[in-house]
Scaffold this active site. Structure first.
Site, short mmCIF file in Angstrom:
data_model
loop_
_atom_site.label_atom_id
_atom_site.label_comp_id
_atom_site.label_asym_id
_atom_site.label_seq_id
_atom_site.Cartn_x
_atom_site.Cartn_y
_atom_site.Cartn_z
N LYS A 110 -31.43 -2.48 4.10
CA LYS A 110 -31.33 -3.72 4.11
C LYS A 110 -29.83 -4.04 4.57
O LYS A 110 -29.55 -4.89 5.21
CB LYS A 110 -31.27 -4.47 2.54
N LYS A 190 -50.01 -8.03 12.22
CA LYS A 190 -50.04 -8.02 10.84
C LYS A 190 -49.74 -9.47 10.22
O LYS A 190 -48.73 -10.09 10.63
CB LYS A 190 -49.03 -7.04 10.20
N LYS A 193 -45.52 -13.89 6.44
CA LYS A 193 -44.68 -15.03 6.46
C LYS A 193 -43.78 -15.19 7.49
O LYS A 193 -43.38 -15.99 8.32
CB LYS A 193 -43.79 -15.02 5.18
#
Ligand code: ADP
Ligand code: TRP
Length: 321
Positions: A110, A190, A193
């Site tokens: 991240k 895939k 969102k």
């Protein structure tokens, strides 16, 4: 056998989430004693918008209940309704080395993506360990990205058990479903969102129709014989049709006269038919938020009882009398 899992409240849910995660979690109610919670504290590491977090937490609860989470059989609550988890988080923090947290992949990934590092994000695995250890969980079903967090939970538990010379915590095992088939999106990649290629489970009929009609196919005409093997419409149909129905569909591909639009409409009917029973329950819950809050309060009370008993034992073990 106690199974525990947390789900971050992400709001909109697509059929990839459903077949990849939600359906399995609901089915696990038959395998053991399921403890499932909406990880609202964890969501604070990325969500800084009050209305967004409130709405998504509520919708996650509605979706899980509509899809079959049984609040009598299982224990289903919102993480921040059982505050003992934060007390345990602090106790665990004092038994977690910096090195262990610095090695966490999800934190490193991240921050590498530019998400600014704060202490919540850094200590996220300790809160997850508290979730797991507070409820003496045996099995933790997770995606591949979360395996390391369960390993860290075992490390922390082992270290505390050693320090206080007793089996204070149960060592949990992660359960990863290796054969989670990846549900393809409308473009064949895939479904996600973030790729904008989803077919939503709960959206307006018009929107879902638009998503299904937008599935990418080759450009064969009505009179051509078509290949079902690599077709995205067929792959998605496999999720909703039985063998007999799929054989029929194969024949239709191989017989000139129909086009992809027809196959898409057949798929759309099957999707609508599949989710219709949940739609009704969902609409009911959305219109009756009080009922949802009562169910969540009931779940929180069940979870609190166990959490309070466990915290008494833990406080006693570490000298917080
Ligand atoms: P998204 O990629 O849409 O942001 P998330 O990362 O929030 O989805 O995934 C939530 C859960 O749904 C995870 O457990 C993940 O494994 C599952 N999931 C998401 N997309 C798919 C997919 N296309 N096929 C199978 N499972 C999926
Ligand atoms: N970290 C998990 C995720 O992002 C959610 C989660 C929080 C969780 N606490 C948990 C999962 C405890 C399993 C057990 O998906």
């Amino acid at each position: 056998m106690r199974i525990l899992s947390g789900i971050q409240p992400s709001g909109t849910i697509h059929i990839g989430n459903y077949f990849g995660m939600v359906k399995k979690m609901i089915e696990s109610q038959n395998d053991g004693d399921l403890f499932a919670f909406i990880a609202s504290y964890h969501a604070l590491t990325s969500v800084k918008d009050k209305a967004f977090l409130e709405q998504n937490t509520f919708e996650a609860a509605v979706n899980f209940l509509a899809l079959g989470m049984d609040p009598e059989k299982s224990t289903f609550w919102v993480q921040h309704h059982v505050k003992e988890v934060l007390e345990l988080y602090w106790i665990l923090s004092n038994n977690t080395s910096m090195g262990l947290l610095e090695r966490a992949h999800s934190y490193k990934d991240k921050t590498a993506k530019g998400i600014s590092a704060n202490h919540g994000l850094f200590s996220y695995p300790v809160l997850m360990a508290a979730d797991i250890l507070l409820f003496d969980s045996n099995i933790v079903p997770v995606g591949k990205d979360q395996i390391q967090h369960v390993e860290m939970t075992r490390d922390i538990a082992t270290s505390i058990n050693h320090t206080y010379k007793q089996e204070l915590f149960v060592l949990p095992e992660s359960k990863v479903d290796e054969i989670v088939a990846t549900v393809p999106g409308t473009d064949g990649a895939k479904m996600s969102k973030s790729y904008g290629n989803t077919i939503d489970m709960f959206n307006t009929k018009k929107k879902i129709k638009k998503q299904v009609m937008g599935i990418v196919t080759d450009s064969k005409e009505l009179d051509d014989v078509k290949q079902w093997q690599d077709c995205n419409v067929y792959k998605l149909s496999e999720l909703f049709m039985n063998e007999g129905e799929l054989k029929d569909l194969q024949k239709r591909y191989e017989t000139p006269g129909e086009g992809y639009g027809h196959f898409k409409l057949t798929l759309l009917d099957k999707i609508n038919e599949h989710f219709a029973p949940y739609e009704e329950k969902r609409a009911h819950l959305l219109e009756n938020p009080k009922e949802v809050h009562e169910i969540l309060a009931f779940g929180a009370a069940k979870a609190s009882k166990i959490a309070q008993e466990k915290m008494r034992v833990i406080r006693d073990a570490v000298g917080l009398i």
